[in-house]
Design an enzyme around this catalytic site. Structure first.
Site, PDB file in Angstrom:
ATOM      1  CG  ASP A  30     -10.752  16.695  46.707  1.00  0.00           C
ATOM      2  OD1 ASP A  30      -9.899  16.851  47.599  1.00  0.00           O
ATOM      3  OD2 ASP A  30     -10.952  15.605  46.150  1.00  0.00           O
ATOM      4  NE  ARG A  52     -20.716  23.128  51.874  1.00  0.00           N
ATOM      5  CZ  ARG A  52     -22.024  23.084  52.122  1.00  0.00           C
ATOM      6  NH1 ARG A  52     -22.466  22.700  53.297  1.00  0.00           N
ATOM      7  NH2 ARG A  52     -22.898  23.425  51.176  1.00  0.00           N
ATOM      8  CE  LYS A 143      -9.371  12.778  45.395  1.00  0.00           C
ATOM      9  NZ  LYS A 143      -9.579  13.194  46.776  1.00  0.00           N
ATOM     10  CD  GLU A 184      -6.667   9.681  45.643  1.00  0.00           C
ATOM     11  OE1 GLU A 184      -6.720   9.594  46.872  1.00  0.00           O
ATOM     12  OE2 GLU A 184      -7.192  10.617  45.008  1.00  0.00           O
ATOM     13  CD  GLU A 186      -6.889   6.390  50.222  1.00  0.00           C
ATOM     14  OE1 GLU A 186      -6.711   6.465  51.449  1.00  0.00           O
ATOM     15  OE2 GLU A 186      -7.698   7.107  49.615  1.00  0.00           O
ATOM     16  CE  LYS A 226      -4.251  12.495  47.047  1.00  0.00           C
ATOM     17  NZ  LYS A 226      -5.221  13.604  47.195  1.00  0.00           N
ATOM     18  CB  SER A 297      -1.859  15.196  46.544  1.00  0.00           C
ATOM     19  OG  SER A 297      -3.187  15.632  46.285  1.00  0.00           O
ATOM     20  CE1 TYR A 361     -10.747  14.671  50.023  1.00  0.00           C
ATOM     21  CE2 TYR A 361     -10.050  12.668  51.127  1.00  0.00           C
ATOM     22  CZ  TYR A 361      -9.839  14.000  50.808  1.00  0.00           C
ATOM     23  OH  TYR A 361      -8.723  14.650  51.281  1.00  0.00           O
TER      24      TYR A 361
END
Length: 361
Positions: A30, A52, A143, A184, A186, A226, A297, A361
């Site tokens: 992603d 891509r 996500k 998630e 993180e 996650k 993941s 990301y």
């Protein structure tokens, strides 16, 4: 008053369980357009839509064997609607292999005012409508990434609380639309902190996260977590062994994560491909009781060697797919606790660090 029906709960449970069934994990594909550009730059390939699409086609069209190791793939919005040169939607390659299609739904990290470089994640506006459309278009899980960092004074109480509540609200909206949310929070590996400090912060963050999920009435059986693995900071003088990572991570999870939550799918957090696999395997060999499945993941830790094998060349397509299959298989073994280094065909590239400072990301 809005409640999930028993049918909705069953669907969410079924999706979550399917993704992590029998050692399967998630391929995180992603990356945003900008992040994908950074990946392609490493192999001297231009960041264009056709490029891509060709790379994502490589991933999605891999042999059906991939479904033995990968239960779900997270897509970027662009990829969900991309077609190959013959007009076939890339997501249909996943559907044909009975791999669950997921989608990134957050809109990125923005600063939290008057904090020491901390942030929160935006994208709640219009999320219900986006989730409804994504569900119609074949997505069954989502996500949303929140980011916290460890320094002498962070994460702050504000950062922990804000990100926990944002994730909980996102999870609630997803479930109302039949989508399993990956939660998630993180904690970045940047810094010189010890593994003990990382464990302390991870427990604080996860405790706050599950309090928020409870407050927002999120159905835990229809979610996946996650998190980061618990390890010393990337710049720490003393590096953590797989056994140390396993003990600290499993301990932190046992203290904070309810048994009702079916599965933990770890992010790789800039570890080398080999370290991400070894650490996951060590956790699944840990002697402590683990009421949830521990799987993966991974983005970079599944794709770095694939990109190097591909090099943007059509003639390297099949070879790159074989590399993806191998890494997926190794991590599936690790998710079942039966991985050994002797299973690796080429350790050199898999041992390279994938760390990116303050990763976005």
């Amino acid at each position: 008053m809005v409640h999930l029906t028993e049918e909705q709960k069953l669907e969410l449970r079924t999706i979550a369980s399917k993704i992590i069934k029998n050692g399967r994990g998630i391929l995180a594909a992603d990356e945003s357009t900008g992040t994908m550009g950074k990946r392609l730059e490493q192999i001297n390939v231009k960041n264009e839509e056709d490029t891509r699409r060709n790379y994502r086609h490589l991933l999605m069209s891999s042999d059906k064997e991939l479904s033995n190791y990968i239960g779900g793939v997270i897509l970027f919005h662009e990829t969900l609607y991309q077609k190959d040169v013959e007009g076939k939607l890339l997501k249909d390659y996943l559907k044909e292999k009975d791999i669950v299609v997921g989608i990134k739904v957050d809109k990125g990290v923005v600063p939290l005012m008057n904090t020491d470089g901390e942030g929160t994640t935006q994208g709640l506006d219009g999320l219900g409508e986006r989730c409804a459309q994504y569900k119609k278009d074949g997505c069954d899980f989502a996500k949303w990434r929140c980011v916290l960092k460890i320094t002498e004074h962070t994460p702050s109480a504000l950062s922990i609380m804000e990100n926990a509540n944002v994730l909980a609200r996102y999870a609630s909206i997803c479930q109302q639309n039949g989508i399993v949310p990956i939660v998630e929070p993180e904690i970045l590996p940047d810094g010189e902190h010890t593994i003990e400090r990382c464990q302390e912060v991870t427990e604080q963050v996860l405790a706050a996260q599950y309090k928020a999920l409870s407050d927002h009435h999120v159905y835990l059986e229809g979610t996946l977590l996650k998190p980061n693995m618990v390890s010393a900071g990337h710049s720490a003088a003393k590096k953590s062994t797989p056994q140390e990572v396993a003990n600290a991570t499993v301990t932190a999870l046992r203290r904070t994560v309810p048994a009702a939550m079916p599965g933990v799918v770890f992010l790789s957090g800039g570890q080398s491909e080999l370290s991400a696999t070894e650490n996951l395997n060590a956790m699944n060999c840990h002697e402590a009781c683990r009421p949830w499945k521990l799987s993966f993941s991974y983005g970079r830790a599944l794709q770095a060697s694939v990109l190097q094998a591909w090099q943007g060349k059509q003639e390297c397509f099949a070879a790159a797919q074989m590399v993806l299959m191998h890494r997926a298989k190794m991590n599936s073994h690790a998710a079942r606790g039966n991985y050994t280094k002797e299973m690796e065909s080429d350790k050199s590239s898999a041992e390279q660090s994938l760390f990116v400072g303050n990763h976005t990301y």
